[in-house]
Design an enzyme around this catalytic site. Structure first.
Site, PDB file in Angstrom:
ATOM      1  N   GLY A   1       0.807  -1.209   0.000  1.00 10.24           N
ATOM      2  CA  GLY A   1       0.000   0.000   0.000  1.00 10.24           C
ATOM      3  C   GLY A   1       0.842   1.261   0.000  1.00 10.24           C
TER       4      GLY A   1
ATOM      5  CB  CYS B   1      -0.939   6.609  -0.662  1.00  6.52           C
ATOM      6  SG  CYS B   1      -2.626   7.210  -0.853  1.00  6.52           S
TER       7      CYS B   1
ATOM      8  N   GLY C   1       7.175  19.561   2.571  1.00 10.78           N
ATOM      9  CA  GLY C   1       7.253  18.840   1.304  1.00 10.78           C
ATOM     10  C   GLY C   1       7.870  17.466   1.451  1.00 10.78           C
TER      11      GLY C   1
ATOM     12  CB  ALA D   1      -2.155   8.391  -4.435  1.00  9.48           C
TER      13      ALA D   1
ATOM     14  CG  HIS E   1     -33.216  22.195  -7.212  1.00  2.71           C
ATOM     15  ND1 HIS E   1     -32.385  23.207  -6.766  1.00  2.71           N
ATOM     16  CD2 HIS E   1     -34.391  22.309  -6.519  1.00  2.71           C
ATOM     17  CE1 HIS E   1     -33.041  23.911  -5.856  1.00  2.71           C
ATOM     18  NE2 HIS E   1     -34.266  23.386  -5.688  1.00  2.71           N
TER      19      HIS E   1
END
Length: 445
Positions: free
Chosen positions: A36, A39, A260, A307, A431
């Protein structure tokens, strides 16, 4: 010999592996840590789990204001932390299962490139016709005294108890998400940002609006300030900075360095002669390096540290390997900040359009006049749309408001399809929906 060896099992790596196997290719995927990648384990997913908890707390506080009794509002971080861990575990197990599919061989360990077709993991050699490097990124620090005293985003997500106060160095996406979350959890938060505004890549109008909202909620945001040191003090830590030429400081229990990220480069790049630039591994439009058959996708090439950008780049690399052309527009990539309200953007900012000398028109629509937003009590927001006057194509859209990360996708699709703003304006929107704010913006053109 495999068809492809992928180094790194983040979104770019594991999704590309699954797609390659689905096309009948044999794939080895090497991961030194957990399936994984950043992320899932230390980034997008655990952060969004915390964001959801913060959102619920805000709703409970709102309900109390309306007279709805929700009970004792004392906050306990333990169940929040446990839920975050459970979410990550569930999704990681899903990735592990995906990587056990036929055609995929998952290898745990650190990969070293031996040559353009061979990697070494745990002393064993594995060969492939093509290699895709997807090793991601790691938190970056500032070259200042005491930088090692600050936590990284990895550290703060592993933290099981809350500090009373937190100073965040850096007002980018990661910094502002943590600021919003931990402030909601009752932590006294200060953000110090070097640039004139928070979220430098985002449009100034939406960034300023978010700054105003978060400041009203008690987050102290200091911009145009240069942090020059961190030191220990009786109450925790002191962060020293310079503002308008004057030395200033803030004392807090914990410090988060959020300035960063930098590419994680696998060993052996120099051995096989892969070019590495200032931002990361250099690649062409097919994500191939200067070495035939060696590709680099995601954060490690520094093009766009997201990602979903990594996943799209993985698709491009796989198509190149298969000799298949595609029309993926890698320059049309949405970005989002999961604060409350959310921010989202795609395309150019108004400032970038001016720098390029583009002839554009800018229009805004506001959440405060939208029926669904009023009913949701989420009226603080706007949509800013930028349209090329000659082609009528949308060149940029910027949103601050509820569900911005979802709303932006309508414009992403329109831009990919080369749809004009006129087509968007005559498309019927349901709506009451927040999407009508987008319709209102389009109809102004």
């Amino acid at each position: 010999m495999f068809d492809i060896i992928i180094i790194g099992a983040g979104p770019g790596g594991y999704e590309t592996a699954a797609d390659a196997a689905a096309h009948g290719l044999t794939v080895a995927i090497v991961e030194r840590d957990q399936m994984g990648g950043t992320c899932l384990n230390r980034g997008c997913i655990p952060t969004k789990a915390l964001c959801r908890n913060a959102e619920v707390i805000n709703l409970m506080r709102e309900a109390e204001v309306w007279g709805v009794k929700t009970g004792e509002m004392a906050f306990d971080y333990a169940p929040v932390f446990e839920r975050k861990e459970a979410v990550v575990k569930q999704l990681r197990e899903g990735v592990e299962m995906l990587m056990s599919a036929p055609g995929i061989t998952a290898i745990k360990g650190k990969a070293t490139l031996k040559d353009a077709n061979t990697v070494v993991v745990n002393g064993e050699e594995y060969s492939a016709k093509n290699i895709i490097i997807a090793t991601g990124s790691a938190p970056r620090g500032l070259p200042i005294e005491g930088a090692d005293l600050a936590m990284t985003s990895d550290d703060i997500l592993a933290m099981e108890t809350l500090p009373k106060s937190l100073c965040i160095v850096g007002g980018g996406v990661i910094g502002m998400e943590f600021a919003a979350v931990f402030s909601t959890f009752g932590v006294e938060v200060t953000v110090i940002e070097y640039c004139k505004e928070i979220l430098p890549p985002f449009d100034k109008d939406v960034a300023k609006r978010l700054k105003t909202v978060l400041s009203k909620r008690g987050i102290k945001i200091i911009t145009s300030a240069a942090v020059n040191g961190i030191s220990q003090s009786e109450d925790g830590y002191t962060v020293s900075y310079e503002l308008k030429g004057k030395p200033q400081s803030v004392t807090c229990e914990k410090v988060l360095m959020s300035v960063g990220r930098q590419p994680v480069l696998p060993q052996g790049l120099d051995t096989i002669g892969v070019n590495v630039g200032r931002r990361g591994i250099e690649v062409d439009d097919n994500m191939m390096t200067n070495v035939q058959g060696v590709y680099a996708i995601g954060d490690v090439n520094g093009r766009m540290m997201l990602a979903h950008a990594a996943s799209a780049q993985g698709q491009r690399a796989l198509h190149a390997i298969m000799g298949k052309a595609d029309d993926i527009k890698l320059d049309i990539v949405p970005s989002a900040v999961f604060t409350v309200p959310e921010l989202a953007m795609v395309g150019l900012t108004e400032e970038q359009c001016a720098e390029r000398g583009l002839d554009v028109t800018v229009k805004k629509s506001f959440f405060r006049s939208n029926g669904k937003a009023v009913a949701m009590n989420e009226t603080d927001g706007l949509i800013k749309m930028i349209v090329d006057n000659a082609t009528r194509l949308i060149v940029g859209c910027h949103i601050c408001g509820a569900h911005a990360a979802d709303l932006i996708q309508e414009v992403v699709t329109a831009m990919n399809a080369d749809a004009t703003v006129d087509l968007l304006a005559r498309s019927i929107h349901g709506h009451p929906t927040l999407g009508e704010v987008m319709l209102t913006a389009a109809r102004q053109f």
